[in-house]
Design a protein around this motif. Structure first.
Motif, PDB file in Angstrom:
ATOM      1  N   PRO A   1       7.520  -8.339   2.603  1.00 12.65           N
ATOM      2  CA  PRO A   1       6.910  -9.463   2.871  1.00 12.65           C
ATOM      3  C   PRO A   1       5.590  -9.873   2.259  1.00 12.65           C
ATOM      4  CG  PRO A   1       7.262  -8.295   4.942  1.00 12.65           C
ATOM      5  CD  PRO A   1       7.811  -7.546   3.864  1.00 12.65           C
ATOM      6  N   HIS A   2       4.651  -8.604   2.571  1.00 15.65           N
ATOM      7  CA  HIS A   2       3.400  -8.848   1.784  1.00 15.65           C
ATOM      8  C   HIS A   2       3.042  -8.445   0.538  1.00 15.65           C
ATOM      9  CE1 HIS A   2       2.587  -9.537   6.018  1.00 15.65           C
ATOM     10  NE2 HIS A   2       2.929  -8.446   6.540  1.00 15.65           N
ATOM     11  N   GLN A   3       4.029  -8.390  -0.270  1.00 17.72           N
ATOM     12  CA  GLN A   3       4.034  -7.919  -1.590  1.00 17.72           C
ATOM     13  C   GLN A   3       4.442  -9.329  -2.497  1.00 17.72           C
ATOM     14  OE1 GLN A   3       5.690  -4.501  -2.866  1.00 17.72           O
ATOM     15  NE2 GLN A   3       4.140  -3.182  -1.855  1.00 17.72           N
ATOM     16  N   ARG A   4       3.789  -9.506  -3.505  1.00 15.74           N
ATOM     17  CA  ARG A   4       4.150 -10.501  -4.404  1.00 15.74           C
ATOM     18  C   ARG A   4       5.379 -10.274  -5.223  1.00 15.74           C
ATOM     19  NH1 ARG A   4      -0.447 -13.629  -5.194  1.00 15.74           N
ATOM     20  NH2 ARG A   4      -2.201 -12.553  -4.308  1.00 15.74           N
ATOM     21  N   ILE A   5       6.015 -11.514  -5.478  1.00 16.07           N
ATOM     22  CA  ILE A   5       7.535 -11.542  -5.958  1.00 16.07           C
ATOM     23  C   ILE A   5       7.518 -10.184  -7.205  1.00 16.07           C
ATOM     24  CG2 ILE A   5       9.083 -12.343  -7.194  1.00 16.07           C
ATOM     25  CD1 ILE A   5       8.904 -13.169  -4.323  1.00 16.07           C
ATOM     26  N   VAL A   6       6.551 -10.318  -8.116  1.00 14.48           N
ATOM     27  CA  VAL A   6       6.639  -9.481  -9.123  1.00 14.48           C
ATOM     28  C   VAL A   6       6.405  -7.819  -8.696  1.00 14.48           C
ATOM     29  CG1 VAL A   6       4.104  -9.583  -9.657  1.00 14.48           C
ATOM     30  CG2 VAL A   6       5.611  -8.896 -11.670  1.00 14.48           C
ATOM     31  N   THR A   7       5.648  -7.711  -7.861  1.00 17.73           N
ATOM     32  CA  THR A   7       5.376  -6.514  -7.010  1.00 17.73           C
ATOM     33  C   THR A   7       6.508  -6.069  -6.452  1.00 17.73           C
ATOM     34  OG1 THR A   7       3.250  -7.125  -6.726  1.00 17.73           O
ATOM     35  CG2 THR A   7       3.911  -4.979  -5.762  1.00 17.73           C
ATOM     36  N   ASN A   8       7.390  -6.543  -5.824  1.00 20.33           N
ATOM     37  CA  ASN A   8       8.732  -6.275  -5.058  1.00 20.33           C
ATOM     38  C   ASN A   8       9.660  -5.863  -6.270  1.00 20.33           C
ATOM     39  OD1 ASN A   8       9.637  -6.580  -2.168  1.00 20.33           O
ATOM     40  ND2 ASN A   8       8.007  -8.352  -2.719  1.00 20.33           N
TER      41      ASN A   8
ATOM     42  N   SER B   1       4.330   3.519 -16.131  1.00 18.14           N
ATOM     43  CA  SER B   1       3.159   2.942 -15.755  1.00 18.14           C
ATOM     44  C   SER B   1       3.113   1.498 -15.375  1.00 18.14           C
ATOM     45  CB  SER B   1       2.504   2.853 -17.172  1.00 18.14           C
ATOM     46  OG  SER B   1       3.140   1.814 -17.987  1.00 18.14           O
ATOM     47  N   LYS B   2       2.111   1.127 -14.647  1.00 20.78           N
ATOM     48  CA  LYS B   2       2.036   0.005 -13.838  1.00 20.78           C
ATOM     49  C   LYS B   2       2.180  -1.300 -14.964  1.00 20.78           C
ATOM     50  CE  LYS B   2      -0.765  -2.678 -10.618  1.00 20.78           C
ATOM     51  NZ  LYS B   2      -1.963  -2.989  -9.702  1.00 20.78           N
ATOM     52  N   ALA B   3       1.599  -1.127 -16.000  1.00 21.57           N
ATOM     53  CA  ALA B   3       1.659  -2.358 -17.121  1.00 21.57           C
ATOM     54  C   ALA B   3       3.227  -2.568 -17.571  1.00 21.57           C
ATOM     55  CB  ALA B   3       0.688  -2.060 -18.208  1.00 21.57           C
TER      56      ALA B   3
ATOM     57  N   ALA C   1       5.845  -1.724 -15.972  1.00 20.14           N
ATOM     58  CA  ALA C   1       6.773  -1.906 -14.918  1.00 20.14           C
ATOM     59  C   ALA C   1       6.633  -3.389 -14.714  1.00 20.14           C
ATOM     60  CB  ALA C   1       6.328  -1.182 -13.529  1.00 20.14           C
ATOM     61  N   ARG C   2       5.281  -4.029 -14.724  1.00 22.44           N
ATOM     62  CA  ARG C   2       5.117  -5.372 -14.614  1.00 22.44           C
ATOM     63  C   ARG C   2       5.680  -6.160 -15.834  1.00 22.44           C
ATOM     64  NH1 ARG C   2       1.642  -9.326 -12.625  1.00 22.44           N
ATOM     65  NH2 ARG C   2       0.980  -7.864 -11.205  1.00 22.44           N
ATOM     66  N   ALA C   3       5.768  -5.641 -16.891  1.00 22.12           N
ATOM     67  CA  ALA C   3       6.356  -6.356 -18.105  1.00 22.12           C
ATOM     68  C   ALA C   3       7.714  -6.598 -17.787  1.00 22.12           C
ATOM     69  CB  ALA C   3       6.029  -5.670 -19.406  1.00 22.12           C
TER      70      ALA C   3
ATOM     71  N   ARG D   1       4.131 -15.336  -6.090  1.00 24.16           N
ATOM     72  CA  ARG D   1       4.450 -16.038  -5.092  1.00 24.16           C
ATOM     73  C   ARG D   1       4.689 -14.721  -3.994  1.00 24.16           C
ATOM     74  NH1 ARG D   1       7.116 -21.872  -4.924  1.00 24.16           N
ATOM     75  NH2 ARG D   1       5.937 -22.764  -6.875  1.00 24.16           N
ATOM     76  N   PHE D   2       4.541 -15.171  -2.549  1.00 19.40           N
ATOM     77  CA  PHE D   2       5.060 -14.108  -1.650  1.00 19.40           C
ATOM     78  C   PHE D   2       6.655 -14.605  -1.288  1.00 19.40           C
ATOM     79  CE2 PHE D   2       0.643 -13.665  -1.580  1.00 19.40           C
ATOM     80  CZ  PHE D   2       0.404 -12.264  -1.495  1.00 19.40           C
ATOM     81  N   PRO D   3       7.463 -13.507  -0.996  1.00 18.38           N
ATOM     82  CA  PRO D   3       8.648 -13.696  -0.431  1.00 18.38           C
ATOM     83  C   PRO D   3       9.018 -15.282   0.352  1.00 18.38           C
ATOM     84  CG  PRO D   3       8.425 -11.699  -0.174  1.00 18.38           C
ATOM     85  CD  PRO D   3       7.138 -12.147  -0.468  1.00 18.38           C
TER      86      PRO D   3
HETATM   87  P1  ADP Z   1      -0.330  -6.334  -8.534  1.00 15.77           P
HETATM   88  O1  ADP Z   1      -1.350  -6.576  -9.808  1.00 15.77           O
HETATM   89  O2  ADP Z   1       0.283  -5.055  -8.275  1.00 15.77           O
HETATM   90  O3  ADP Z   1       0.905  -7.218  -8.360  1.00 15.77           O
HETATM   91  P2  ADP Z   1      -1.996  -7.662  -6.664  1.00 15.77           P
HETATM   92  O4  ADP Z   1      -3.395  -7.549  -7.109  1.00 15.77           O
HETATM   93  O5  ADP Z   1      -1.114  -8.791  -6.755  1.00 15.77           O
HETATM   94  O6  ADP Z   1      -1.011  -6.370  -7.219  1.00 15.77           O
HETATM   95  O7  ADP Z   1      -2.073  -7.266  -5.155  1.00 15.77           O
HETATM   96  C1  ADP Z   1      -2.132  -5.900  -4.755  1.00 15.77           C
HETATM   97  C2  ADP Z   1      -1.177  -5.770  -3.570  1.00 15.77           C
HETATM   98  O8  ADP Z   1      -1.581  -6.378  -2.526  1.00 15.77           O
HETATM   99  C3  ADP Z   1       0.124  -6.293  -3.822  1.00 15.77           C
HETATM  100  O9  ADP Z   1       1.114  -5.242  -2.957  1.00 15.77           O
HETATM  101  C4  ADP Z   1       0.366  -7.557  -3.281  1.00 15.77           C
HETATM  102  O10 ADP Z   1       1.360  -7.971  -2.866  1.00 15.77           O
HETATM  103  C5  ADP Z   1      -0.706  -7.396  -2.032  1.00 15.77           C
HETATM  104  N1  ADP Z   1      -1.529  -8.755  -1.749  1.00 15.77           N
HETATM  105  C6  ADP Z   1      -2.496  -9.389  -2.773  1.00 15.77           C
HETATM  106  N2  ADP Z   1      -2.811 -10.468  -2.297  1.00 15.77           N
HETATM  107  C7  ADP Z   1      -2.399 -10.730  -1.103  1.00 15.77           C
HETATM  108  C8  ADP Z   1      -2.507 -11.407   0.075  1.00 15.77           C
HETATM  109  N3  ADP Z   1      -3.236 -12.466  -0.068  1.00 15.77           N
HETATM  110  N4  ADP Z   1      -1.622 -11.251   1.129  1.00 15.77           N
HETATM  111  C9  ADP Z   1      -1.007 -10.126   1.423  1.00 15.77           C
HETATM  112  N5  ADP Z   1      -0.985  -9.339   0.431  1.00 15.77           N
HETATM  113  C10 ADP Z   1      -1.507  -9.268  -0.700  1.00 15.77           C
END
Ligand code: ADP
Ligand code: ADP
Length: 231
Positions: free
Chosen positions: A91-98, A109-111, A113-115, A134-136
């Motif tokens: 829930p606290h990770q952005r969609i792309v991070t999920n 690598s992070k780059a 994985a993100r791509a 966005r967040f979930p």
């Molecule tokens: P990434 O570049 O890996 O997507 P971010 O810079 O978006 O990472 O954020 C790092 C971590 O912190 C990620 O897990 C992201 O989901 C979380 N995060 C970033 N901003 C927030 C926020 N405002 N509230 C909760 N979690 C956040």
């Protein structure tokens, strides 16, 4: 070629519940097989045994010729994407991070994985420009299911196991997701085993349909046309 083979598989839980009995099932590479039947007839348990989340009591399960009980579990899971109804995004990770989580876990690598995550979001019909950051909780149920599919595809597994993947969304969204997923599955050539209790969904989506009956027995296995008795 056969991708998944279950031979004489049974599962009796510790409390003596017999969930699955004497199950023989072959899934060909690139095939979409749907397990259908009433609640409690062993569909989810079957999926979990293929995934090795549950150990069978009897029988053997092979994926791509390899016995899952002797396979390296890490390697095995890497070859299998698993989508469930309550997909449990972080829930606290952005969609792309999920979506990136799995590739990162495997040392990408992070780059990179993100791509890849951005590409996958596009593939499942979520505009990355709009949704990646966005967040979930900021997504609809149907959109979250799409993220679940993207995450399951992130390690590019040949096999996808899906347990009621479209169960939690409203009927109109469901039809769209079903159609889009079928297109995706054919395009990517994934082998899919999907569980549903919805016979219409099974007939619509399955190359072959396995009908489970009470007591965890396989009642029928065939193409939708065969099951419906069409010539
Ligand atoms: P990434 O570049 O890996 O997507 P971010 O810079 O978006 O990472 O954020 C790092 C971590 O912190 C990620 O897990 C992201 O989901 C979380 N995060 C970033 N901003 C927030 C926020 N405002 N509230 C909760 N979690 C956040
Ligand atoms: P379905 O997916 O078709 O609804 P399940 O595979 O979830 O059915 O369950 C099959 C049977 O096994 C049911 O009777 C269920 O209650 C039982 N069962 C499932 N998991 C367990 C468990 N961990 N322990 C004991 N019984 C279980």
């Amino acid at each position: 070629t056969v991708m998944i083979r279950l031979s004489g598989v049974g599962k009796r839980f510790d409390d003596d519940t017999v969930a699955v009995q004497d199950l023989d099932l072959e899934v060909l590479a690139g095939e979409m097989v749907v397990l259908v039947g009433p609640s409690g007839c062993g569909k989810s348990t079957t999926l979990k045994m293929i995934n090795r989340l549950v150990e069978p009591t009897t029988g053997t399960i092979e994926i791509d010729g390899q016995d899952v009980t002797t396979a390296d579990p890490v390697k095995l899971r890497r070859g299998i994407g698993y989508v469930i109804q309550q997909i449990g995004l972080f829930p606290h990770q952005r969609i792309v991070t999920n979506v990136m989580t799995v590739p990162l876990l495997y040392g990408e690598s992070k780059a990179h994985a993100r791509a890849r995550a951005v590409e996958l979001l596009e593939l499942v019909g979520l505009d990355p420009e709009r949704y990646a950051d966005r967040f979930p909780h900021q997504l609809s149920g149907g959109q979250r299911q799409r993220v679940g599919v993207a995450r399951a595809l992130a390690a590019d597994p040949p096999v996808l196991l899906m347990d009621e993947p479209f169960g939690a969304v409203d009927p109109i969204v469901r039809v769209r997701l079903q159609e889009e997923f079928l297109r995706l599955q054919r395009e990517l050539g994934k082998t899919v085993v999907m569980v549903t209790h919805d016979i219409d969904e099974a007939v619509k989506m399955g190359d072959r349909v396995a009908v489970f009956a009470e007591g965890g027995r396989l009642a029928q296995y065939g193409t939708p046309a065969e099951l419906l008795g069409e010539p």
